[in-house]
Motif scaffolding. Structure first.
Motif, mmCIF file in Angstrom:
data_model
loop_
_atom_site.group_PDB
_atom_site.id
_atom_site.type_symbol
_atom_site.label_atom_id
_atom_site.label_comp_id
_atom_site.label_asym_id
_atom_site.label_seq_id
_atom_site.Cartn_x
_atom_site.Cartn_y
_atom_site.Cartn_z
ATOM 1 N N ILE A 54 0.291 6.319 -15.602
ATOM 2 C CA ILE A 54 0.457 5.217 -14.654
ATOM 3 C C ILE A 54 1.609 4.301 -15.033
ATOM 4 C CG2 ILE A 54 -1.260 3.706 -15.728
ATOM 5 C CD1 ILE A 54 -2.032 2.913 -12.784
ATOM 6 N N GLU A 55 1.789 4.020 -16.310
ATOM 7 C CA GLU A 55 2.893 3.156 -16.729
ATOM 8 C C GLU A 55 4.240 3.791 -16.369
ATOM 9 O OE1 GLU A 55 4.449 0.625 -20.598
ATOM 10 O OE2 GLU A 55 2.938 2.176 -20.889
ATOM 11 N N ALA A 56 4.365 5.093 -16.602
ATOM 12 C CA ALA A 56 5.606 5.809 -16.267
ATOM 13 C C ALA A 56 5.794 5.863 -14.751
ATOM 14 C CB ALA A 56 5.580 7.209 -16.860
ATOM 15 N N ALA A 57 4.717 6.059 -14.004
ATOM 16 C CA ALA A 57 4.811 6.106 -12.545
ATOM 17 C C ALA A 57 5.340 4.781 -12.004
ATOM 18 C CB ALA A 57 3.447 6.419 -11.936
ATOM 19 N N CYS A 58 4.843 3.685 -12.551
ATOM 20 C CA CYS A 58 5.306 2.366 -12.112
ATOM 21 C C CYS A 58 6.787 2.196 -12.429
ATOM 22 C CB CYS A 58 4.480 1.262 -12.771
ATOM 23 S SG CYS A 58 2.778 1.203 -12.163
ATOM 24 N N ARG A 59 7.193 2.608 -13.604
ATOM 25 C CA ARG A 59 8.601 2.480 -13.996
ATOM 26 C C ARG A 59 9.494 3.346 -13.106
ATOM 27 N NH1 ARG A 59 12.267 -0.744 -15.072
ATOM 28 N NH2 ARG A 59 13.844 -0.059 -16.505
ATOM 29 N N ILE A 60 9.054 4.553 -12.802
ATOM 30 C CA ILE A 60 9.820 5.448 -11.925
ATOM 31 C C ILE A 60 10.040 4.802 -10.566
ATOM 32 C CG2 ILE A 60 9.666 7.603 -10.584
ATOM 33 C CD1 ILE A 60 8.297 8.821 -13.133
ATOM 34 N N ILE A 61 8.993 4.233 -10.001
ATOM 35 C CA ILE A 61 9.092 3.631 -8.671
ATOM 36 C C ILE A 61 10.003 2.410 -8.702
ATOM 37 C CG2 ILE A 61 7.791 2.466 -6.842
ATOM 38 C CD1 ILE A 61 5.434 4.378 -7.689
ATOM 39 N N ILE A 62 9.914 1.610 -9.743
ATOM 40 C CA ILE A 62 10.795 0.448 -9.884
ATOM 41 C C ILE A 62 12.246 0.905 -9.974
ATOM 42 C CG2 ILE A 62 11.477 -1.414 -11.465
ATOM 43 C CD1 ILE A 62 8.390 -1.722 -12.034
ATOM 44 N N LEU A 77 0.822 -1.209 0.000
ATOM 45 C CA LEU A 77 0.000 0.000 0.000
ATOM 46 C C LEU A 77 0.858 1.261 0.000
ATOM 47 C CD1 LEU A 77 -2.992 -0.923 2.328
ATOM 48 C CD2 LEU A 77 -2.837 -1.002 -0.161
ATOM 49 N N ARG A 78 2.016 1.215 0.645
ATOM 50 C CA ARG A 78 2.922 2.378 0.584
ATOM 51 C C ARG A 78 3.412 2.586 -0.846
ATOM 52 N NH1 ARG A 78 4.705 0.463 5.563
ATOM 53 N NH2 ARG A 78 6.560 -0.502 4.658
ATOM 54 N N ILE A 79 3.745 1.507 -1.535
ATOM 55 C CA ILE A 79 4.182 1.607 -2.926
ATOM 56 C C ILE A 79 3.037 2.135 -3.787
ATOM 57 C CG2 ILE A 79 4.889 0.280 -4.959
ATOM 58 C CD1 ILE A 79 6.405 -1.570 -2.998
ATOM 59 N N ALA A 80 1.851 1.603 -3.582
ATOM 60 C CA ALA A 80 0.688 2.055 -4.345
ATOM 61 C C ALA A 80 0.396 3.524 -4.052
ATOM 62 C CB ALA A 80 -0.528 1.193 -4.015
ATOM 63 N N GLY A 81 0.607 3.943 -2.808
ATOM 64 C CA GLY A 81 0.415 5.352 -2.454
ATOM 65 C C GLY A 81 1.386 6.254 -3.190
ATOM 66 N N ARG A 82 2.620 5.809 -3.336
ATOM 67 C CA ARG A 82 3.622 6.576 -4.099
ATOM 68 C C ARG A 82 3.190 6.685 -5.556
ATOM 69 N NH1 ARG A 82 6.747 10.242 -5.767
ATOM 70 N NH2 ARG A 82 8.780 9.681 -6.606
ATOM 71 N N ALA A 83 2.691 5.577 -6.109
ATOM 72 C CA ALA A 83 2.203 5.601 -7.494
ATOM 73 C C ALA A 83 1.029 6.564 -7.620
ATOM 74 C CB ALA A 83 1.790 4.194 -7.934
ATOM 75 N N ARG A 84 0.162 6.544 -6.651
ATOM 76 C CA ARG A 84 -1.007 7.446 -6.670
ATOM 77 C C ARG A 84 -0.555 8.903 -6.676
ATOM 78 N NH1 ARG A 84 -6.490 8.193 -4.611
ATOM 79 N NH2 ARG A 84 -6.918 10.138 -5.691
ATOM 80 N N GLU A 85 0.468 9.235 -5.882
ATOM 81 C CA GLU A 85 0.992 10.607 -5.853
ATOM 82 C C GLU A 85 1.495 11.021 -7.237
ATOM 83 O OE1 GLU A 85 4.119 10.623 -2.976
ATOM 84 O OE2 GLU A 85 2.750 10.419 -1.269
ATOM 85 N N LEU A 86 2.254 10.133 -7.874
ATOM 86 C CA LEU A 86 2.793 10.453 -9.199
ATOM 87 C C LEU A 86 1.685 10.614 -10.236
ATOM 88 C CD1 LEU A 86 5.896 8.079 -9.215
ATOM 89 C CD2 LEU A 86 5.942 10.581 -9.209
ATOM 90 N N VAL A 87 0.719 9.714 -10.201
ATOM 91 C CA VAL A 87 -0.394 9.778 -11.158
ATOM 92 C C VAL A 87 -1.216 11.040 -10.915
ATOM 93 C CG1 VAL A 87 -2.556 8.645 -11.852
ATOM 94 C CG2 VAL A 87 -0.459 7.296 -11.586
#
Length: 111
Positions: A78-86, A62-72
């Motif tokens: 969303i695809e770029a947000a996932c790549r950034i976090i990875i 959920l912390r990872i998903a929260g970071r993705a939510r912030e970026l989106v």
């Protein structure tokens, strides 16, 4: 009384314990279940499955998903947000390994 290695309450302290259903996870994030499914499709997080096949999320996920939510929410696709976090995660791991290796290369001081 039988001794146990873990008590049921210990699971609540475990960041990796899949304690949250998809609905509850989405509610906590202020997102939709579709958002969480998309994070899985882009391989950012992989929820565990209950015996009935339902997705279950951990606090760590959920912390990872929260970071993705912030970026989106700030306009990142969303695809770029996932790549950034990875990539952020890979960089953090590389830096940790680098620090460990540097620590091993230092001569020990004698007292």
């Amino acid at each position: 009384m039988t001794a146990r290695s873990t008590r049921p309450a210990d699971k609540f302290d475990d960041d990796d314990y899949p304690a949250y259903t998809m609905g509850r996870a989405a509610e906590m994030l202020g997102a939709t279940p579709a958002f969480l499914r998309a994070l899985g499709e882009y391989r950012l997080i992989t929820p565990l499955r209950s015996e009935g096949g339902h997705r279950r999320y951990s606090r760590y996920q959920l912390r990872i998903a929260g970071r993705a939510r912030e970026l989106v929410d700030s306009g990142t696709p969303i695809e770029a947000a996932c790549r950034i976090i990875i990539l952020e995660d890979q960089l953090e791991e590389a830096q940790r390994i680098n620090e460990e290796l540097r620590g091993h290369d230092r001569p020990e001081s004698s007292a």
